[in-house]
Design a protein around this motif. Structure first.
Motif, mmCIF file in Angstrom:
data_model
loop_
_atom_site.group_PDB
_atom_site.id
_atom_site.type_symbol
_atom_site.label_atom_id
_atom_site.label_comp_id
_atom_site.label_asym_id
_atom_site.label_seq_id
_atom_site.Cartn_x
_atom_site.Cartn_y
_atom_site.Cartn_z
ATOM 1 N N LEU A 46 -29.073 107.822 41.104
ATOM 2 C CA LEU A 46 -30.458 108.154 41.687
ATOM 3 C C LEU A 46 -31.106 108.723 40.663
ATOM 4 O O LEU A 46 -32.266 108.354 40.139
ATOM 5 C CB LEU A 46 -30.186 109.058 42.750
ATOM 6 N N VAL A 47 -30.737 109.946 39.766
ATOM 7 C CA VAL A 47 -31.359 110.508 38.330
ATOM 8 C C VAL A 47 -31.562 109.292 37.659
ATOM 9 O O VAL A 47 -32.723 109.444 36.999
ATOM 10 C CB VAL A 47 -30.466 111.624 37.937
ATOM 11 N N GLY A 48 -30.646 108.379 37.193
ATOM 12 C CA GLY A 48 -30.703 107.297 36.252
ATOM 13 C C GLY A 48 -31.708 106.318 36.642
ATOM 14 O O GLY A 48 -31.935 105.643 35.736
ATOM 15 N N GLY A 49 -31.994 106.422 37.783
ATOM 16 C CA GLY A 49 -32.941 105.137 38.271
ATOM 17 C C GLY A 49 -32.243 103.966 38.528
ATOM 18 O O GLY A 49 -32.876 102.952 38.722
ATOM 19 N N SER A 50 -30.980 103.813 38.459
ATOM 20 C CA SER A 50 -30.159 102.616 38.920
ATOM 21 C C SER A 50 -30.367 102.018 40.629
ATOM 22 O O SER A 50 -30.022 101.071 40.985
ATOM 23 C CB SER A 50 -29.049 102.504 38.235
ATOM 24 N N ILE A 51 -30.309 103.016 41.276
ATOM 25 C CA ILE A 51 -30.526 103.240 42.781
ATOM 26 C C ILE A 51 -31.908 103.832 43.460
ATOM 27 O O ILE A 51 -32.439 104.674 42.653
ATOM 28 C CB ILE A 51 -29.294 103.584 43.511
#
Length: 346
Positions: A85-90
């Motif tokens: 989530l933090v990485g933006g993939s979900i």
């Protein structure tokens, strides 16, 4: 800042506050456009009863009823979902409430929008043949204990119980064993002394006579014995920038999960067993029904997190990680946004 700038800033802040207050109502308007109808959701151990509301929303078609197409990524543990989530993939996570407090303390605005579990539902147990040596949490020192993944809620609760028993968090080796049959196999093969884990894994090992339970938070009594109060568990959480940009989508996500929680309050064990994939039964449908009945009390009846639940979680983190959280200034309303639950129409 001069008076004119101060007044302009105050007016802008008031306007933003008013807009924020209206978002759920707007999101519930009939025919409101869904900003992001296709979503990717992260979870750490989907077959676990801890995450049963997610499986129910998926298999009962509650996401589709809300106009959403949800792709689910099942990671090895809750900490990995958070990283994604933090990485933006979900886009959204079903994961432990404590992650929102951790992220707020790090300056990352991640907030829960719906509570799924009011009790952790985690059991700490040891192999039956070690029960004579390990009679309490304090006796775990120097042992290897299985958790879904290091950094997950199962690891956190084990470490908290250890600190309360006079140990240090590093006094036990944490071994990531996943959330399904791999966890059962790790105990049966003797790779670990015990585990901090969730149903149906715990109930499977109990029924097979493989473990002796030291601590059980599947019930309110067990939860209060450890935490002194309620302790919110699984939640639905998102980045705040996603919530602000996608209020209709966020509302629809919450609607779907509240439908799941409503179903779980009244469903028969057979109805629940029918609603999950057959491989979730661990090869024994009757066992799964029994495990669900043990777990049923932990599901939230209304999706709300209370102030005392937040206080309990913050106290736990302060005890476990005093350097980071003992004097942490984290506001409750930055960890949980109740507006979407309050506005939901089921």
């Amino acid at each position: 800042m001069n008076r004119r700038d101060f007044l302009a800033t105050s007016a802008a802040a008031a306007a933003l506050t008013a807009l924020a207050a209206r978002l759920p109502a707007y999101a519930q308007e009939a025919g409101a456009a869904i900003e992001k109808p296709s979503l990717t959701l992260g979870v750490g151990g989907k077959p676990l009863l801890y995450y049963l509301p997610l499986t129910i929303a998926e298999t009962k078609g509650f996401f589709e009823e809300e106009g959403l197409t949800v792709a689910i990524n099942d990671f090895g543990g809750g900490a990995k979902s958070l990283q994604a989530l933090v990485g933006g993939s979900i886009d959204v996570v079903t994961g432990a409430y404590e992650h929102t407090l951790r992220m707020q303390q790090k300056g990352q605005d991640i907030r829960a929008v719906c509570d799924l579990g009011r009790f952790p539902g985690i059991t700490i147990a040891v192999k039956k043949d070690l029960a004579g040596e390990i009679k309490s949490i304090a006796d775990l020192k120097g042992r290897a204990m299985g958790v879904t993944a290091p950094g997950s809620s199962t690891a956190l609760m084990l470490q908290y119980a250890m600190v309360k028993a006079g140990l240090q968090p590093g006094d036990v080796s944490l071994v990531g064993i996943g959330g399904g049959t791999s966890a059962v196999a790790a105990v049966k093969r003797g790779e670990i002394a015990g585990l901090s884990h969730l149903d149906p894994v715990t109930s499977r090992l109990e029924q097979d006579g493989d473990i002796a339970v030291l601590l059980d938070t599947r019930t309110e009594e067990g939860t209060r014995a450890l935490f002194g109060g309620t302790n919110p568990a699984a939640t639905v959480y998102l980045r705040q920038d996603f919530i602000e940009a996608n209020p209709v989508t966020t509302q629809r996500i919450v609607n779907a999960f509240l439908k799941s929680l409503t179903f779980l309050q009244t469903a028969t064990p057979d109805e629940v067993a029918d609603a999950v994939p057959a491989d979730y039964h661990f090869g024994d449908r009757e066992f799964y029904k029994t495990a669900f009945e043990k777990a049923r009390p932990m599901y939230s009846p209304d999706g709300m997190i209370t102030q005392d639940g937040f206080a309990s979680m913050l106290s736990m983190l302060g005890t476990l990680e005093p350097a980071e959280f003992a004097s942490a200034d984290i506001a409750f309303d930055r960890t949980f946004d109740p507006r979407f639950v309050q506005a939901a129409r089921i």
